[in-house]
Design a protein around this motif. Sequence first.
Motif, PDB file in Angstrom:
ATOM      1  N   VAL A  49      43.194  38.228  41.068  1.00 12.78           N
ATOM      2  CA  VAL A  49      44.380  38.677  41.792  1.00 12.78           C
ATOM      3  C   VAL A  49      43.962  39.835  42.695  1.00 12.78           C
ATOM      4  O   VAL A  49      43.609  40.920  42.210  1.00 12.78           O
ATOM      5  CB  VAL A  49      45.508  39.121  40.842  1.00 12.78           C
TER       6      VAL A  49
ATOM      7  N   VAL B 258      54.326  40.525  43.064  1.00 12.04           N
ATOM      8  CA  VAL B 258      53.832  40.617  41.691  1.00 12.04           C
ATOM      9  C   VAL B 258      54.818  41.379  40.815  1.00 12.04           C
ATOM     10  O   VAL B 258      55.069  41.020  39.655  1.00 12.04           O
ATOM     11  CB  VAL B 258      52.444  41.280  41.662  1.00 12.04           C
TER      12      VAL B 258
ATOM     13  N   VAL C  18      45.565  35.086  35.888  1.00  9.10           N
ATOM     14  CA  VAL C  18      44.460  35.742  35.182  1.00  9.10           C
ATOM     15  C   VAL C  18      44.057  34.936  33.950  1.00  9.10           C
ATOM     16  O   VAL C  18      42.868  34.759  33.651  1.00  9.10           O
ATOM     17  CB  VAL C  18      44.841  37.185  34.811  1.00  9.10           C
TER      18      VAL C  18
ATOM     19  N   ARG D 283      44.572  45.058  35.381  1.00 10.36           N
ATOM     20  CA  ARG D 283      43.356  45.241  36.169  1.00 10.36           C
ATOM     21  C   ARG D 283      43.731  45.632  37.596  1.00 10.36           C
ATOM     22  O   ARG D 283      44.608  44.999  38.200  1.00 10.36           O
ATOM     23  CB  ARG D 283      42.522  43.955  36.222  1.00 10.36           C
TER      24      ARG D 283
ATOM     25  N   ILE E 297      49.871  45.464  40.816  1.00  5.96           N
ATOM     26  CA  ILE E 297      48.945  44.458  40.291  1.00  5.96           C
ATOM     27  C   ILE E 297      48.334  44.936  38.978  1.00  5.96           C
ATOM     28  O   ILE E 297      48.215  44.180  38.003  1.00  5.96           O
ATOM     29  CB  ILE E 297      47.868  44.122  41.339  1.00  5.96           C
ATOM     30  N   ARG E 298      47.964  46.196  38.926  1.00  8.05           N
ATOM     31  CA  ARG E 298      47.436  46.742  37.673  1.00  8.05           C
ATOM     32  C   ARG E 298      48.487  46.669  36.568  1.00  8.05           C
ATOM     33  O   ARG E 298      48.194  46.340  35.417  1.00  8.05           O
ATOM     34  CB  ARG E 298      46.970  48.185  37.857  1.00  8.05           C
TER      35      ARG E 298
ATOM     36  N   ALA F  92      51.258  36.336  37.983  1.00 11.08           N
ATOM     37  CA  ALA F  92      49.950  36.997  38.022  1.00 11.08           C
ATOM     38  C   ALA F  92      49.247  36.887  36.672  1.00 11.08           C
ATOM     39  O   ALA F  92      48.026  36.683  36.609  1.00 11.08           O
ATOM     40  CB  ALA F  92      50.122  38.461  38.412  1.00 11.08           C
ATOM     41  N   ARG F  93      50.018  36.996  35.587  1.00 13.53           N
ATOM     42  CA  ARG F  93      49.403  36.884  34.260  1.00 13.53           C
ATOM     43  C   ARG F  93      48.918  35.465  33.995  1.00 13.53           C
ATOM     44  O   ARG F  93      47.868  35.265  33.368  1.00 13.53           O
ATOM     45  CB  ARG F  93      50.402  37.336  33.194  1.00 13.53           C
TER      46      ARG F  93
ATOM     47  N   THR G 162      48.734  42.855  35.455  1.00 10.26           N
ATOM     48  CA  THR G 162      47.548  42.173  34.933  1.00 10.26           C
ATOM     49  C   THR G 162      46.660  43.053  34.063  1.00 10.26           C
ATOM     50  O   THR G 162      45.770  42.538  33.382  1.00 10.26           O
ATOM     51  CB  THR G 162      46.686  41.643  36.091  1.00 10.26           C
TER      52      THR G 162
END
Length: 312
Positions: free
Chosen positions: A121, A104, A115, A156, A150-151, A111-112, A154
Amino acid sequence: MADPAHDRDFRGYGGHPPAVAWPGGARLAVSVVVNVEEGAELSLGMGDERNEAVYEVVEEVVGSRDLCMESHFEYGTRAGWPRIRALLAAYGVSATLNANGRAVALSPWLAREAVADGHEVAAHGWRWERHAGMGEAEERAAIARAVAAIRGATGRAPVGWHTRSATSVNTRRLLLEHGGFLYDSNAYNDDLPYLVPGRQGSPHGRPHVVLPYAFDTNDMRFQRGSGFVFGDDFARYCIDAFDRLYEEGAVAPRMLSVGLHLRIIGRPGRIGGLERFLAHAAAREGTWFARRDAIATHWLREAAGLAPSDAA
């Protein structure tokens, strides 16, 4: 002397699962899991201690960068993901991306996009590696690093976790200690979710959900000597699993996990197998294509009042 098998459960629900109804009266929850590992494979070029030895061939290059292996993994993000993404959209499938943190970090755009398409994810470790035998401090750091990546991409934090193959004996406890995880998929022992105790002393006292994964309904079987050659091999096997569980779903809840990898099913000679499976499943009334976080949330809400089965 302590029994080394004291924490194993050979009985499970004992043929009597909780009377949980899927949303909308669905007969079968289908979890499509897209593994995103590209760039997280072991690579001397990435500063790792060795090169990955398992890809389209089984060969480890020692002492120098393996440009062949690196190129095979790059295919997943460059060519495989667009094909898989298009099929998921065409059939209205909500999927879970099991994403390595380093993958990621290298491809945050992917990843975006996921989402934006409505997919989840989840975390698949920092690197694409087993955690069995990993030191506790190292594993704790790997979990935190994956979550942060990941946060960062995205906005999140992931609520799900799945280690590549073998976990350590500490993994689930460390996930609970880290906090924020609703479920993990570090089990292969059922066709249904189940609950295990949450973190001791947690103010909410919420159980932790285990969503078993599967290696048979999985495109990893295209790897050399693993059983699948043609795209139709994948389709036929997954359709057989779907039909059996769909039939059983008339009287009890059932869940089917279908595992995908960008660099594997995303090949032009294989992607048709995924399309044939999705077309078959989508045509059956009562199929719930669901993200794993949605399945875990539903199961927790409907079955939280039921204690996990006692170990055999």
